[in-house]
Design an enzyme around this catalytic site. Structure first.
Site, PDB file in Angstrom:
ATOM      1  CB  ALA A 295      -0.799  -0.165   1.568  1.00  0.00           C
ATOM      2  CD  GLU A 299       0.924  -1.070  -6.330  1.00  0.00           C
ATOM      3  OE1 GLU A 299      -0.478  -1.680  -6.342  1.00  0.00           O
ATOM      4  OE2 GLU A 299       1.174   0.048  -5.403  1.00  0.00           O
ATOM      5  CG  ASP A 341      18.598  26.565 -38.876  1.00  0.00           C
ATOM      6  OD1 ASP A 341      19.948  26.734 -38.456  1.00  0.00           O
ATOM      7  OD2 ASP A 341      18.465  25.507 -39.392  1.00  0.00           O
ATOM      8  CG  ASP A 652      15.334  23.293 -41.405  1.00  0.00           C
ATOM      9  OD1 ASP A 652      16.457  23.199 -41.049  1.00  0.00           O
ATOM     10  OD2 ASP A 652      14.103  23.150 -42.021  1.00  0.00           O
ATOM     11  CG  ASP A 656      19.435  22.040 -37.738  1.00  0.00           C
ATOM     12  OD1 ASP A 656      20.138  22.994 -37.171  1.00  0.00           O
ATOM     13  OD2 ASP A 656      19.108  22.435 -38.479  1.00  0.00           O
ATOM     14  CG  ASN A 718       0.199   5.345  -1.172  1.00  0.00           C
ATOM     15  OD1 ASN A 718      -1.052   5.227  -1.146  1.00  0.00           O
ATOM     16  ND2 ASN A 718       1.451   4.572  -2.647  1.00  0.00           N
ATOM     17  CG  ASP A 750      -3.064   4.254  -4.132  1.00  0.00           C
ATOM     18  OD1 ASP A 750      -3.863   4.818  -3.650  1.00  0.00           O
ATOM     19  OD2 ASP A 750      -2.440   3.721  -3.651  1.00  0.00           O
TER      20      ASP A 750
END
Length: 926
Positions: A295, A299, A341, A652, A656, A718, A750
């Protein structure tokens, strides 16, 4: 004369100063022949020695490596251990549930992060599959990957340059290098002459580089570097040398997981020992301790974060931003600097005539680059080009003395889209003529070209000769203003031709200088009439011209950029331009979009003269860098990161790619961006719109705020659960919550409510706050204060409910009294946690201001969780399974104020954070 091949020619490398060597020295050094090329036998020998003309590709991580990476998180390891222990103790359902969460998170992670290193494959696509060479004295076509140093390559319009070559012959050769150097217009190449040793790539006019494109003319060159030794290969090497770094959120959540896991394990160990020492059954305490650990360890955190980021990614797609890695979505929200750029990112990557000088007056031109739509204005007033004879003639010259074409490429939003074939400068002149009302197809038909004198770098002009409908033969000339003006002796003013005076020349050259100072590329326009078509037209016929006017063009900024830069500034984000273009052009664009306000522009040469410490010192105050190389971009990004910035890099081009990978988040353009940039970037703008970056920043900030909200919610709940069991154990009370209660709380409260918090909309003022400090923890001081308040409130309410239930049912058997007390404690804690989810929707604003029912997902989450809680209490066959008892109305009246206590405390606790946020926003705004 042919040079005999030696067995060991000098090794070709991008490190050699080929641009400094005369053509003869290059040929001798590479042991080749400038006319006959290599023999097939020598080419085969060199191929075996140097290897193929291809880029090395780093091996992609295997599926098992990616999967294993998902299980190295400390929090996940604790959950796996808890699952195994639950299975050993017989709690199969909980063990399966935990492992299902862990596996689901791992699968999602692998799917999102299994992108191969596609940047190197994309680089390989830039190379043409075939190359034209001279071998054995004969022109032939060979596979690009079979080229070797010393090969004699033939180049013509439309070719990709197949390797790095030293030019030996050029005929009006122009090469588009924007994707490599950032320069917005094709570079005129010439074989003769030498270049300074430290010259940037864009200035090495006697070299052509692999992956660039020939836009005009033809040439011949000797291959000096292949494969990984080319400039593109150097970029590929840099991409290999930089691994993917974890985002700030990944680092913070990993650290948070370790701290939470350690604390939870420690507290649960204390609870187990304290219970055993006080005489409780060790197995009962072990099961309770394991349940409490499950608990206590959130998770669901990893899964909820992953799902929240995935949902945020979907919202960003709707706002034209495509994320390639989930955790990168929050990094943009924390960005303090955007390195952009210029060409194709801040600008349109297309030349456009913005200013015309004719009849002694300046005319402004509006519209989009190659789009025929637009207006012409004098002093802000729209004019009709048909009523302006001088302007009309200038438009005809630009359209006729031209080898480009404009073609329709589609429709978008009811607007016709256009693209240009040919030289961008000539494309801009065609678009200018179309904006002036000329019918380009009709003009080509009624004034066919009958002769021409092509452009040369020496003359810096070209002339085309046309037969007009009335039979007159006219030569149209365009070129560098000084050269065109020098060949002119008359001028056209308001439809009247008169002698060109010294005052006229001085005035025209002054206007030319003004346009050039504004970073415009300026062309002069003139014409002449022939009595009859000469037998041969050559340079000698470019005299006695009638000067018409000037056309100034530039790669203009996107319309959306200036407001986007202003919005980024309001949000506390610096925008920095890093371009390969010239300083004057960069400064002009920067001033136009509000990026430059008196600061100096640094060049790549300036950066070269600085060591790392000096660069760090100037990086904080420099807004524009010009004439930069990929290495300069990397150094600038690294200097900013050393200053503690979260750096976003937009771009682009091929050039770069290394900086995109090195930055905290790389952003590529989806339409004009090269495959290299797209594969390297973390995020792609699907509409190439800089304004979409601002929308992505807002979305990133919202997602991070939502992550903080459910972390805040999960931890406050918790920690409260831990303290309830811990204090009861210390007080030697019966456990107010059993193992099954803790596990039910864990599964019910939870999950869904935390996920619903991840769907919250942006809070008011999210884009007026400064970026959070890069080193700010997920759990800051105010959140720790809030967790403490919630822990005290929930612990007091839960233990109070347990005690009141025990006392209220004094007449019942002790076992029943205990079960009722535990049930009231369970209900009080679970329902108060559901109400806590509402208060967690904002750290600053009261829930009533947000609107109690504005988050529809929260309603479904709370109602479904509440239904499970009520079923556990009131469905008879579930009572013995979940160790609960029936609660009457009196029990609920006792619990109600206790249930509301944590929510009331949370709302009251928002007063201080709200005041601090308002004060910080006011300081930032000032």
């Amino acid at each position: 004369m042919a040079v005999k091949h030696s067995a060991q020619p000098a090794p070709a490398s991008d490190q050699q100063a080929w641009h400094r060597m005369p053509v003869g020295d290059v040929i001798r050094r590479l042991q080749t022949d400038g006319e006959q090329g290599l023999t097939s036998a020598e080419a085969a020998a060199r191929l075996a020695r140097h290897g193929p003309n291809a880029l090395r590709e780093a091996p992609a991580p295997s599926f098992l490596q990616l999967l294993w990476g998902q299980f190295t998180n400390f929090l996940v390891l604790i959950l796996i251990a808890a699952s195994i222990l639950s299975l050993v103790l017989g709690d199969t359902v909980e063990a399966i549930a935990i492992m299902a969460i862990v596996l689901l998170n791992a699968i999602i992670g692998v799917m999102q992060e299994s992108r191969a290193e596609g940047a190197l494959r994309a680089l390989r696509k830039l190379a043409a599959p075939q190359a034209d060479v001279v071998r054995d004295g004969l022109p032939q076509s060979v596979p690009t990957d079979s080229l070797v140093p010393g090969d004699l390559v033939l180049l013509q319009t439309g070719n990709h340059v197949p390797a790095d070559v030293r030019l030996v012959e050029t005929y009006n050769l122009r090469v588009e290098e924007a994707s490599l150097t950032g320069e917005s217009h094709p570079v005129a190449k010439r074989a003769e002459g030498l270049v300074d040793e430290g010259a940037p790539l864009g200035d090495r006019v006697n070299l052509a580089f692999m992956g660039t494109t020939v836009t005009y003319g033809r040439g011949k060159g000797v291959v000096v570097a292949t494969g990984m030794r080319t400039q593109i290969g150097l970029i590929a090497s840099m991409l290999e040398s930089y691994g993917s770094e974890p985002t700030p959120l990944q680092r913070k959540l990993d650290q948070l997981g370790r701290v939470l896991g350690s604390i939870a394990l420690g507290v649960c160990g204390v609870v187990f020992l304290a219970g055993v020492l006080r005489g409780k059954e060790w197995l009962e305490m072990l099961i309770t301790a394991v349940s409490l650990a499950i608990a206590a360890v959130p998770e669901g955190l990893a899964a909820v974060v992953t799902i929240c980021l995935a949902l945020g990614m979907q919202r960003m797609v709707r706002r034209h931003a495509l994320l390639r890695r989930l955790p990168a979505v929050e990094t943009l929200g924390s960005a303090t600097v955007i390195c952009s750029d210029k060409t194709g990112t801040l600008t349109q990557n297309a030349m456009m005539v913005t200013r015309v000088y004719v009849d002694g007056e300046t005319i402004e031109v509006t519209g989009r680059a190659y789009d025929p739509g637009g207006e012409m204005r004098r002093d802000g007033t729209r004019i009709d080009p048909a009523a302006e004879p001088g302007l009309r003639e200038l438009l005809r010259i630009g359209a006729c003395c031209n080898d480009a074409r404009l073609i329709r490429s589609g429709e978008e939003g009811g607007r016709t889209l256009w693209r240009m074939l040919g030289d961008p400068t000539e494309g801009a002149l065609l678009a200018l003529a179309a904006k002036g009302g000329l019918d380009l197809e009709a003009l080509a038909a009624e004034a066919p070209r009958v002769a021409e004198v092509p452009f040369t770098a020496e003359r810096k002009r070209m002339m085309t000769v046309h037969r007009l409908p009335d039979g007159r033969i006219v030569g149209y000339v365009k070129g560098a203003p000084e050269g065109v003006l020098a060949q002119s002796d008359r001028i056209l003013v308001r439809g009247v031709v008169r002698p060109l005076t010294a005052a006229d020349r001085e005035r025209i050259l002054g206007v030319n200088e003004q346009m050039a100072a504004a970073a415009l590329r300026v062309l002069g326009m003139a014409y002449r009439e022939f009595e009859c078509l000469p037998a041969q037209v050559d340079e000698a016929d470019e005299q006695g011209l009638i000067f018409v006017g000037l056309a100034g063009m530039i790669d203009p900024p996107r319309r959306e950029v200036a407001p986007a830069v202003a919005m980024a500034k309001q949000a506390g984000i610096r925008t920095i331009m890093i371009t390969g273009d010239y300083p004057q052009t960069a400064a002009a664009i920067a001033r136009e979009i509000g990026l430059l306000d008196g600061e100096a522009v640094l060049t790549g040469s300036d950066v070269d003269r600085m060591d790392d410490e000096q660069l760090v010192a100037v990086a904080e105050k420099t807004a524009v860098y010009a004439r930069t190389s990929p290495q300069h971009k990397l150094r600038i990004v690294e200097a900013l990161k050393r200053l503690g910035h979260i750096v976003a890099m937009t771009g682009d081009g091929v050039n770069d790619a290394p900086a995109l990978k090195r930055a905290d988040i790389g952003i590529a353009m989806g339409i004009t961006g090269t495959d290299v940039a797209k594969e390297t970037a973390d995020m792609i703008l699907t509409d190439d719109n800089y304004a979409s970056i601002v929308a992505a920043v807002e979305e990133g900030r919202t997602i991070y705020a939502n992550i903080r909200k459910f972390v805040y919610y999960l931890l406050s709940c918790n920690v409260g659960e831990i303290m309830v069991v811990f204090l009861a154990t210390l007080l030697n009370w019966p456990l107010p919550l059993t193992a099954i209660h803790l596990l039910t709380l864990n599964l019910v409260t939870d999950g869904a409510p935390a996920l619903a918090l991840g769907l919250e909309k942006a809070e008011p003022g999210v884009m007026t706050r400064p970026p959070r400090p890069p080193d700010e923890p997920v759990i800051d001081r105010l959140m720790r204060r809030g967790i403490l308040l919630q822990t005290l409130a929930m612990t007091a309410a839960t233990l109070g409910a347990f005690r009141l239930g025990w006392l209220r049912h004094a007449g019942e058997p002790e076992a029943m009294r205990l079960t009722i007390g535990q049930t009231m404690a369970f209900v009080t804690l679970s329902v108060s946690e559901l109400l806590r989810a509402y208060t967690a929707r904002s750290e600053y604003h009261p829930v009533l201001k947000l609107g109690l029912f504005t988050n529809r997902a929260m309603q479904w989450a709370v109602l479904s969780s509440l239904a499970v809680i009520l079923a556990v209490i009131y469905v008879p066959f579930l009572d013995p399974i979940f160790n609960t008892a029936f609660l009457d109305a009196g029990d609920w009246l006792v619990m109600l104020p206790l249930i509301l206590l944590p929510a009331v405390v949370a709302e009251m606790g928002k007063v201080l954070p709200r005041r601090l946020a308002l004060r910080k926003a006011a300081v930032h705004s000032a």
